[in-house]
Write an enzyme that holds these catalytic residues in place. Structure first.
Site, short mmCIF file in Angstrom:
data_model
loop_
_atom_site.label_atom_id
_atom_site.label_comp_id
_atom_site.label_asym_id
_atom_site.label_seq_id
_atom_site.Cartn_x
_atom_site.Cartn_y
_atom_site.Cartn_z
N CYS A 1 5.36 20.45 -7.40
CA CYS A 1 6.63 19.94 -7.94
C CYS A 1 7.50 21.10 -8.41
O CYS A 1 7.06 21.90 -9.25
CB CYS A 1 6.30 19.01 -9.10
SG CYS A 1 7.72 18.39 -9.98
N ASN B 1 -3.09 -12.74 15.99
CA ASN B 1 -3.97 -11.58 16.11
C ASN B 1 -4.54 -11.58 17.53
O ASN B 1 -4.59 -12.62 18.18
CB ASN B 1 -5.12 -11.68 15.07
CG ASN B 1 -5.77 -10.34 14.78
OD1 ASN B 1 -6.25 -9.66 15.69
ND2 ASN B 1 -5.79 -9.95 13.52
N HIS C 1 0.81 -1.22 0.00
CA HIS C 1 0.00 0.00 0.00
C HIS C 1 0.84 1.27 0.00
O HIS C 1 0.34 2.34 0.32
CB HIS C 1 -0.98 -0.02 1.19
CG HIS C 1 -2.03 -1.10 1.05
ND1 HIS C 1 -2.82 -1.51 2.10
CD2 HIS C 1 -2.42 -1.83 -0.03
CE1 HIS C 1 -3.65 -2.47 1.67
NE2 HIS C 1 -3.42 -2.68 0.40
P1 OAD Z 1 -7.25 -3.28 10.39
O1 OAD Z 1 -7.40 -2.07 11.26
O2 OAD Z 1 -8.38 -3.64 9.51
O3 OAD Z 1 -6.96 -4.55 11.30
C1 OAD Z 1 -5.99 -4.53 12.31
C2 OAD Z 1 -5.95 -5.90 12.94
O4 OAD Z 1 -4.92 -5.91 13.91
C3 OAD Z 1 -7.24 -6.31 13.66
O5 OAD Z 1 -7.63 -7.60 13.22
C4 OAD Z 1 -6.85 -6.30 15.15
O6 OAD Z 1 -7.54 -7.31 15.89
C5 OAD Z 1 -5.37 -6.61 15.06
N1 OAD Z 1 -4.53 -6.13 16.19
C6 OAD Z 1 -4.63 -4.97 16.87
N2 OAD Z 1 -3.64 -4.87 17.77
C7 OAD Z 1 -2.89 -6.00 17.66
C8 OAD Z 1 -1.70 -6.49 18.29
N3 OAD Z 1 -1.09 -5.81 19.26
N4 OAD Z 1 -1.21 -7.69 17.90
C9 OAD Z 1 -1.81 -8.41 16.92
N5 OAD Z 1 -2.93 -7.99 16.28
C10 OAD Z 1 -3.46 -6.80 16.63
O7 OAD Z 1 -5.89 -3.09 9.57
P2 OAD Z 1 -5.40 -3.82 8.24
O8 OAD Z 1 -5.85 -5.23 8.20
O9 OAD Z 1 -3.95 -3.54 8.12
O10 OAD Z 1 -5.55 0.19 3.29
O11 OAD Z 1 -6.17 -2.98 7.15
C11 OAD Z 1 -5.93 -3.25 5.79
C12 OAD Z 1 -6.02 -2.00 4.98
O12 OAD Z 1 -7.24 -1.31 5.26
C13 OAD Z 1 -4.97 -0.96 5.28
O13 OAD Z 1 -3.72 -1.22 4.69
C14 OAD Z 1 -5.59 0.29 4.72
C15 OAD Z 1 -7.00 0.13 5.24
O14 OAD Z 1 -7.99 0.72 4.50
C16 OAD Z 1 -5.27 1.29 2.55
O15 OAD Z 1 -5.11 2.38 3.04
C17 OAD Z 1 -5.19 1.01 1.08
#
Ligand code: OAD
Length: 250
Positions: free
Chosen positions: A146, A212, A117
């Protein structure tokens, strides 16, 4: 915490992938997107993270990204990032595939990193595609332009409706499909196409492990789910791997 099957598979693994999301950086103080305190609870993605929004109001989008960069510059990689950087030395092939833009894997010392991303430290001109690292951006307010062509400069991050960088995607898919063990860490695994990687890895025979703090959409399809904070689970996993590789019983 770790099954015998996981430890045995890791002891034979030649290729390991760590697929990370916002959760791995949560313990560094970077807010996640979903769940309580998630960014998308406070802001609407369509107002900030897409090209139309940027062209309509580049100043607002820049204000938001400057604020996020400010947060990220004040934080450091945590024990989870550091453990993954150390794991890279334990296997013949090891890749971090991240959905995060926060640059923390690089700062932790990981070397093979695919940033699906983008990266908040990089920017480019939408006119002539010239690249600018954030440190050298002209001005500290409004939307930077720019110096070469006066086009608008935007953060080099993937917005909604945009394609993923194709080189990073191709390399990620091939690493996922070629992996013996695939760790899905701190991601809700709902944003595609990134979320198809653990599924593709499993179809290709990888042992898929989810780490997770709570179950996700992926949990049912994973071979093993470890509930816990990545900053605690990953250092323990690293220790077990090191012990196995030294030849002492794990
Ligand atoms: P999310 O915010 O959707 O999910 C974060 C995950 O991390 C959740 O499942 C939580 O349970 C878990 N979590 C939180 N704290 C934790 C810890 N200490 N240890 C382990 N797990 C933990 O974030 P992403 O899955 O990264 O995209 O989201 C995917 C994409 O959605 C992002 O890259 C972004 C967003 O829209 C773009 O901006 C293109």
């Amino acid at each position: 915490m770790f099954s015998r099957r996981l430890l045995d598979t890791l002891s034979r693994a030649r290729s390991v992938v760590a697929f990370t999301g916002a959760g791995i950086s949560a313990e560094s103080g970077v807010p996640t997107f979903r769940g309580s305190g998630g960014i998308w609870k406070k802001y609407r993605p369509e107002e900030l993270a897409n090209l139309d929004a940027f062209l309509r109001n580049p100043e607002l989008v820049w204000e938001w990204y400057r604020a996020r960069r400010q947060v990220m510059s004040g934080i450091a990689p945590n024990a989870g990032h550091l453990a993954l950087a150390a794991m890279e030395r334990c296997f013949e092939r090891f890749a971090v595939i991240t959905q995060n833009i926060d640059n923390l894997h690089r700062r932790a010392g990981s070397r093979t990193i695919y940033e699906l991303h983008g990266n908040i430290e990089r920017n480019y001109c939408i006119g002539c595609r010239a690249q600018y690292v954030s440190e050298v951006l002209p001005g500290t307010e409004g939307a930077p332009r720019c110096p070469a062509c006066n086009g608008l400069i935007r953060p080099d991050v993937v917005w909604f409706g945009e394609l993923l960088p194709s080189d990073e995607w191709d390399a990620s898919l091939s690493a996922a499909e070629g992996s013996d063990v695939f760790l899905s860490i701190g991601t809700s695994a709902v944003v595609y196409p990134a979320a198809s990687l653990p599924r593709a890895a499993r179809r290709s025979g990888a042992y898929v492990v989810e780490i997770n703090i709570e179950p996700t959409d992926l949990s049912d399809q994973a071979d093993e789910v470890i509930l816990g904070r990545s900053g605690e689970v990953l250092p323990e996993l690293l220790e077990r791997i090191t012990t196995i590789q030294k030849g002492t019983p794990a």
